[in-house]
Design a protein around this motif. Structure first.
Motif, PDB file in Angstrom:
ATOM      1  N   GLY A  27      15.357   7.235 -53.076  1.00  0.00           N
ATOM      2  CA  GLY A  27      14.952   5.849 -53.237  1.00  0.00           C
ATOM      3  C   GLY A  27      13.851   5.370 -52.309  1.00  0.00           C
ATOM      4  N   ALA A  28      13.285   6.254 -51.490  1.00  0.00           N
ATOM      5  CA  ALA A  28      12.236   5.834 -50.556  1.00  0.00           C
ATOM      6  C   ALA A  28      11.148   6.911 -50.476  1.00  0.00           C
ATOM      7  CB  ALA A  28      12.814   5.584 -49.166  1.00  0.00           C
ATOM      8  N   THR A  29       9.907   6.450 -50.388  1.00  0.00           N
ATOM      9  CA  THR A  29       8.772   7.366 -50.335  1.00  0.00           C
ATOM     10  C   THR A  29       8.264   7.539 -48.899  1.00  0.00           C
ATOM     11  OG1 THR A  29       7.130   5.620 -50.595  1.00  0.00           O
ATOM     12  CG2 THR A  29       8.021   6.591 -52.633  1.00  0.00           C
ATOM     13  N   LEU A  30       7.371   8.493 -48.747  1.00  0.00           N
ATOM     14  CA  LEU A  30       6.679   8.683 -47.473  1.00  0.00           C
ATOM     15  C   LEU A  30       5.993   7.386 -47.055  1.00  0.00           C
ATOM     16  CD1 LEU A  30       5.402  10.424 -45.201  1.00  0.00           C
ATOM     17  CD2 LEU A  30       3.700  11.161 -46.869  1.00  0.00           C
ATOM     18  N   GLU A  31       5.399   6.696 -48.006  1.00  0.00           N
ATOM     19  CA  GLU A  31       4.701   5.435 -47.705  1.00  0.00           C
ATOM     20  C   GLU A  31       5.688   4.362 -47.241  1.00  0.00           C
ATOM     21  OE1 GLU A  31       2.190   8.088 -49.681  1.00  0.00           O
ATOM     22  OE2 GLU A  31       4.121   7.376 -50.407  1.00  0.00           O
ATOM     23  N   ASP A  32       6.898   4.328 -47.805  1.00  0.00           N
ATOM     24  CA  ASP A  32       7.908   3.337 -47.415  1.00  0.00           C
ATOM     25  C   ASP A  32       8.413   3.565 -45.992  1.00  0.00           C
ATOM     26  OD1 ASP A  32       7.896   2.242 -50.025  1.00  0.00           O
ATOM     27  OD2 ASP A  32       9.551   3.542 -50.674  1.00  0.00           O
ATOM     28  N   VAL A  33       8.644   4.833 -45.636  1.00  0.00           N
ATOM     29  CA  VAL A  33       9.335   5.178 -44.393  1.00  0.00           C
ATOM     30  C   VAL A  33       8.376   5.609 -43.283  1.00  0.00           C
ATOM     31  CG1 VAL A  33      11.105   6.706 -43.408  1.00  0.00           C
ATOM     32  CG2 VAL A  33      11.394   5.798 -45.710  1.00  0.00           C
ATOM     33  N   GLY A  34       7.281   6.258 -43.660  1.00  0.00           N
ATOM     34  CA  GLY A  34       6.323   6.749 -42.670  1.00  0.00           C
ATOM     35  C   GLY A  34       6.477   8.233 -42.371  1.00  0.00           C
ATOM     36  N   PHE A  35       7.550   8.822 -42.839  1.00  0.00           N
ATOM     37  CA  PHE A  35       7.785  10.259 -42.684  1.00  0.00           C
ATOM     38  C   PHE A  35       8.756  10.706 -43.772  1.00  0.00           C
ATOM     39  CE2 PHE A  35      10.833   8.072 -39.942  1.00  0.00           C
ATOM     40  CZ  PHE A  35      12.045   8.626 -40.330  1.00  0.00           C
ATOM     41  N   ILE A  36       8.909  12.022 -43.895  1.00  0.00           N
ATOM     42  CA  ILE A  36       9.872  12.585 -44.839  1.00  0.00           C
ATOM     43  C   ILE A  36      11.063  13.097 -44.036  1.00  0.00           C
ATOM     44  CG2 ILE A  36      10.303  14.446 -46.501  1.00  0.00           C
ATOM     45  CD1 ILE A  36       7.365  14.150 -47.378  1.00  0.00           C
ATOM     46  N   HIS A  37      12.250  12.632 -44.406  1.00  0.00           N
ATOM     47  CA  HIS A  37      13.481  13.081 -43.755  1.00  0.00           C
ATOM     48  C   HIS A  37      13.731  14.547 -44.068  1.00  0.00           C
ATOM     49  CE1 HIS A  37      15.201   9.226 -42.399  1.00  0.00           C
ATOM     50  NE2 HIS A  37      14.550   8.711 -43.427  1.00  0.00           N
ATOM     51  N   GLY A  84      22.559   9.832 -31.958  1.00  0.00           N
ATOM     52  CA  GLY A  84      21.995  10.778 -31.012  1.00  0.00           C
ATOM     53  C   GLY A  84      21.670  12.144 -31.589  1.00  0.00           C
ATOM     54  N   GLU A  85      22.006  12.396 -32.855  1.00  0.00           N
ATOM     55  CA  GLU A  85      21.704  13.691 -33.464  1.00  0.00           C
ATOM     56  C   GLU A  85      20.235  13.742 -33.877  1.00  0.00           C
ATOM     57  OE1 GLU A  85      23.584  16.828 -36.646  1.00  0.00           O
ATOM     58  OE2 GLU A  85      24.292  14.767 -36.689  1.00  0.00           O
ATOM     59  N   LEU A  86      19.567  14.821 -33.493  1.00  0.00           N
ATOM     60  CA  LEU A  86      18.146  14.976 -33.789  1.00  0.00           C
ATOM     61  C   LEU A  86      17.936  15.646 -35.145  1.00  0.00           C
ATOM     62  CD1 LEU A  86      16.808  16.149 -30.313  1.00  0.00           C
ATOM     63  CD2 LEU A  86      16.867  13.826 -31.265  1.00  0.00           C
ATOM     64  N   TYR A  87      17.040  15.054 -35.928  1.00  0.00           N
ATOM     65  CA  TYR A  87      16.656  15.571 -37.243  1.00  0.00           C
ATOM     66  C   TYR A  87      15.147  15.774 -37.259  1.00  0.00           C
ATOM     67  CZ  TYR A  87      21.197  14.172 -39.126  1.00  0.00           C
ATOM     68  OH  TYR A  87      22.536  14.043 -39.378  1.00  0.00           O
ATOM     69  N   PRO A  88      14.673  16.767 -38.001  1.00  0.00           N
ATOM     70  CA  PRO A  88      13.224  16.926 -38.145  1.00  0.00           C
ATOM     71  C   PRO A  88      12.661  15.880 -39.107  1.00  0.00           C
ATOM     72  CG  PRO A  88      14.394  18.695 -39.290  1.00  0.00           C
ATOM     73  CD  PRO A  88      15.425  17.840 -38.628  1.00  0.00           C
ATOM     74  N   HIS A  89      11.637  15.214 -38.676  1.00  0.00           N
ATOM     75  CA  HIS A  89      10.927  14.249 -39.517  1.00  0.00           C
ATOM     76  C   HIS A  89       9.516  14.793 -39.740  1.00  0.00           C
ATOM     77  CE1 HIS A  89      13.764  10.837 -38.036  1.00  0.00           C
ATOM     78  NE2 HIS A  89      14.311  11.576 -38.995  1.00  0.00           N
ATOM     79  N   ILE A  90       9.103  14.818 -40.980  1.00  0.00           N
ATOM     80  CA  ILE A  90       7.819  15.392 -41.365  1.00  0.00           C
ATOM     81  C   ILE A  90       6.836  14.249 -41.588  1.00  0.00           C
ATOM     82  CG2 ILE A  90       6.629  16.843 -43.056  1.00  0.00           C
ATOM     83  CD1 ILE A  90       9.432  18.111 -43.636  1.00  0.00           C
ATOM     84  N   TYR A  91       5.806  14.178 -40.758  1.00  0.00           N
ATOM     85  CA  TYR A  91       4.853  13.072 -40.786  1.00  0.00           C
ATOM     86  C   TYR A  91       3.648  13.391 -41.675  1.00  0.00           C
ATOM     87  CZ  TYR A  91       7.435  10.272 -37.515  1.00  0.00           C
ATOM     88  OH  TYR A  91       8.415   9.495 -36.941  1.00  0.00           O
ATOM     89  N   GLY A  92       3.928  13.523 -42.937  1.00  0.00           N
ATOM     90  CA  GLY A  92       2.906  13.775 -43.941  1.00  0.00           C
ATOM     91  C   GLY A  92       3.560  14.339 -45.180  1.00  0.00           C
ATOM     92  N   PRO A  93       2.791  14.502 -46.233  1.00  0.00           N
ATOM     93  CA  PRO A  93       3.364  15.034 -47.478  1.00  0.00           C
ATOM     94  C   PRO A  93       3.708  16.515 -47.341  1.00  0.00           C
ATOM     95  CG  PRO A  93       0.994  14.814 -47.693  1.00  0.00           C
ATOM     96  CD  PRO A  93       1.362  14.200 -46.368  1.00  0.00           C
ATOM     97  N   ILE A  94       4.672  16.938 -48.119  1.00  0.00           N
ATOM     98  CA  ILE A  94       5.020  18.356 -48.194  1.00  0.00           C
ATOM     99  C   ILE A  94       4.165  18.980 -49.284  1.00  0.00           C
ATOM    100  CG2 ILE A  94       6.834  20.010 -48.804  1.00  0.00           C
ATOM    101  CD1 ILE A  94       8.856  17.919 -47.697  1.00  0.00           C
ATOM    102  N   ARG A  95       3.392  19.971 -48.903  1.00  0.00           N
ATOM    103  CA  ARG A  95       2.582  20.700 -49.876  1.00  0.00           C
ATOM    104  C   ARG A  95       3.322  21.967 -50.291  1.00  0.00           C
ATOM    105  NH1 ARG A  95      -1.397  18.915 -46.206  1.00  0.00           N
ATOM    106  NH2 ARG A  95      -1.790  20.995 -45.383  1.00  0.00           N
ATOM    107  N   PRO A  96       3.152  22.403 -51.523  1.00  0.00           N
ATOM    108  CA  PRO A  96       3.883  23.590 -51.996  1.00  0.00           C
ATOM    109  C   PRO A  96       3.741  24.812 -51.097  1.00  0.00           C
ATOM    110  CG  PRO A  96       2.904  22.463 -53.863  1.00  0.00           C
ATOM    111  CD  PRO A  96       2.392  21.772 -52.615  1.00  0.00           C
ATOM    112  N   GLU A  97       2.610  24.967 -50.421  1.00  0.00           N
ATOM    113  CA  GLU A  97       2.440  26.147 -49.566  1.00  0.00           C
ATOM    114  C   GLU A  97       3.313  26.106 -48.313  1.00  0.00           C
ATOM    115  OE1 GLU A  97      -1.303  23.565 -48.696  1.00  0.00           O
ATOM    116  OE2 GLU A  97      -0.112  24.069 -50.452  1.00  0.00           O
ATOM    117  N   PHE A  98       3.922  24.968 -47.991  1.00  0.00           N
ATOM    118  CA  PHE A  98       4.849  24.878 -46.867  1.00  0.00           C
ATOM    119  C   PHE A  98       6.215  25.466 -47.234  1.00  0.00           C
ATOM    120  CE2 PHE A  98       2.879  20.531 -45.414  1.00  0.00           C
ATOM    121  CZ  PHE A  98       1.676  21.155 -45.132  1.00  0.00           C
TER     122      PHE A  98
END
Length: 120
Positions: A27-37, A84-98
């Motif tokens: 329900g939320a985009t990269l533009e809405d949140v600023g990163f990808i969970h 306090g649990e750390l999660y990776p946040h991706i600050y940009g779009p996910i490209r297929p080559e990733f």
């Protein structure tokens, strides 16, 4: 290190056509949140149960290589996801080559998360 993102299969298939995946979470985009969970393997089942328990469409797990993401000029930052649990946040779009693997996944009627293949 593998970084995981739970996606609807239709969103991932759309990304293969457009060249970028831009959904942060249900329900939320990269533009809405600023990163990808994203998640580490030990966090994925909890994320699935919390956010996707009522999802009826097919799901998949995007398995990404952190080095490929960095080589693509996108930052991954470990941040507090709550409690306090750390999660990776991706600050940009996910490209297929990733993405090194895409694993079909679902939650059963009891809310148990399963994948149709191993991580790796």
């Amino acid at each position: 290190m593998a970084i995981l993102h739970l996606a609807s299969l239709s969103d991932w298939l759309d990304a293969l056509v457009s060249g970028e995946y831009r959904v942060s979470t249900k329900g939320a985009t990269l533009e809405d949140v600023g990163f990808i969970h994203a998640s580490h393997p030990s966090q994925l089942a909890g994320v699935a149960a919390f956010l996707y328990a009522d999802m009826e469409e097919p799901l998949c797990v995007l398995v990404m290589d952190e080095e490929r993401i960095a080589a693509g000029g996108v930052r991954v930052v470990e941040e507090n996801g709550g409690g306090g649990e750390l999660y990776p946040h991706i600050y940009g779009p996910i490209r297929p080559e990733f993405v090194v693997d895409v694993i079909p996944a679902h939650l059963d009627d009891r809310g148990s998360f399963t994948m149709s293949g191993p991580l790796g």
